[in-house]
Design an enzyme around this catalytic site. Structure first.
Site, mmCIF file in Angstrom:
data_model
loop_
_atom_site.group_PDB
_atom_site.id
_atom_site.type_symbol
_atom_site.label_atom_id
_atom_site.label_comp_id
_atom_site.label_asym_id
_atom_site.label_seq_id
_atom_site.Cartn_x
_atom_site.Cartn_y
_atom_site.Cartn_z
ATOM 1 N N LYS A 221 -8.998 -18.296 -2.275
ATOM 2 C CA LYS A 221 -9.155 -19.000 -1.006
ATOM 3 C C LYS A 221 -7.836 -19.573 -0.500
ATOM 4 C CE LYS A 221 -14.075 -19.980 -1.073
ATOM 5 N NZ LYS A 221 -15.146 -20.999 -1.056
ATOM 6 N N ARG A 255 -17.576 -18.693 -9.493
ATOM 7 C CA ARG A 255 -17.764 -17.518 -8.636
ATOM 8 C C ARG A 255 -16.388 -16.946 -8.301
ATOM 9 N NH1 ARG A 255 -18.047 -16.313 -3.097
ATOM 10 N NH2 ARG A 255 -19.638 -14.754 -2.548
#
Length: 274
Positions: A221, A255
């Protein structure tokens, strides 16, 4: 120690479980979408399981900042054939969706988990899950993917996220979803600045204290790029490091896109702590 009841699977977390991301979109922010190809999804799942994944998370709609929602028809066409195929692996299959129709179809096709960035706020979503035995992950998000990163603001980001998740748990329990079927996700990168993300990361023990498994998804991210200066395709080391720290803070589910590096980091943690 929390457990997560997901259909016929009962997951315990003596060690954190790795959730492998299986993007079946044409526009994944990380460039790893398989665009609805069942064969490509199967190959990716096989590799992820060989590398140590415990859960497969299928997503048919990009939720990157600025993304446009997929149509219902497109998302169903991408997701449902892949879910049916992945159930052959006999591991929990999760579906990352906000649409009640996709939730119901995915569970009927064999999915054990619904992973909803919108925390089941879409009309009909709670009912679609409550009537089943599927596990659910509820996430905090300020705004929607198309606009969530346009100057997000909070008076107290940790307090706001904590209160939101607690309120959604109450709603789910009132609808008949017990706590053991619920997992919590603070929503890193979803309507948060780097400062917000860092505050939430440090506060992970507070979310863990709610007694339900906490999922952390920071893989590749922007927050990692802001810290390291690395482009998306070069953030797997940072992802593994962040996942390791999340595990130390009590996260139960990690995740990630690249399973192997996170597995190796967790193996080192276990070996050096024992």
């Amino acid at each position: 120690m929390p457990v997560w009841q997901c259909g016929r699977y009962r997951l315990s977390f003596a060690r954190p479980a790795i959730m492998a991301i299986i993007n079946v979109t044409p526009d994944s922010f990380s460039g790893d979408g398989v665009n609805g190809s069942v064969e490509a999804a199967l190959r990716r799942a096989e590799l992820a399981l060989a590398e140590g994944a415990a859960i497969l998370d299928v997503g048919g709609e990009s939720t990157r900042p600025g993304s446009v929602p997929a149509t219902l028809a497109d998302e169903l066409a991408r997701v449902i054939p892949v879910v049916r195929a992945l159930t052959a692996f006999d591991v929990p299959v999760s579906v990352d969706t906000t649409k009640p129709e996709v939730m119901a179809a995915a569970i009927a096709a064999g999915a054990s988990i619904i992973n909803d960035i919108n925390a089941l706020r879409e009309p009909g979503a709670v009912e679609a899950v409550a009537a089943t035995d599927a596990g659910v992950c509820i996430m905090h998000m300020q705004g929607q993917p198309r606009d969530m990163q346009r100057a997000p603001q909070y008076d107290d980001v940790v307090g706001s996220v904590d209160t939101f998740l607690r309120e959604r748990v109450v709603v789910l329990q009132a609808a008949g979803v017990p706590a053991e079927r619920i997992s919590l996700d603070p929503g890193f990168g979803f309507g948060k600045t780097l400062a917000h993300n860092l505050a939430l990361f440090r506060a992970l023990p507070q979310f863990v204290a709610q007694g339900m498994p906490v999922l952390v998804g920071v893989s590749r991210k922007t927050m990692l790029g802001e810290i390291t200066g690395r482009p998306v395709e070069a953030r797997d080391v940072a992802t593994a490091a962040a996942s390791l720290l999340a595990a130390q803070h009590g996260a139960a589910i990690l995740r990630v896109h690249d399973v192997a590096s996170t597995r190796d980091a967790l193996a080192m943690l276990v070996a050096l702590q024992d």
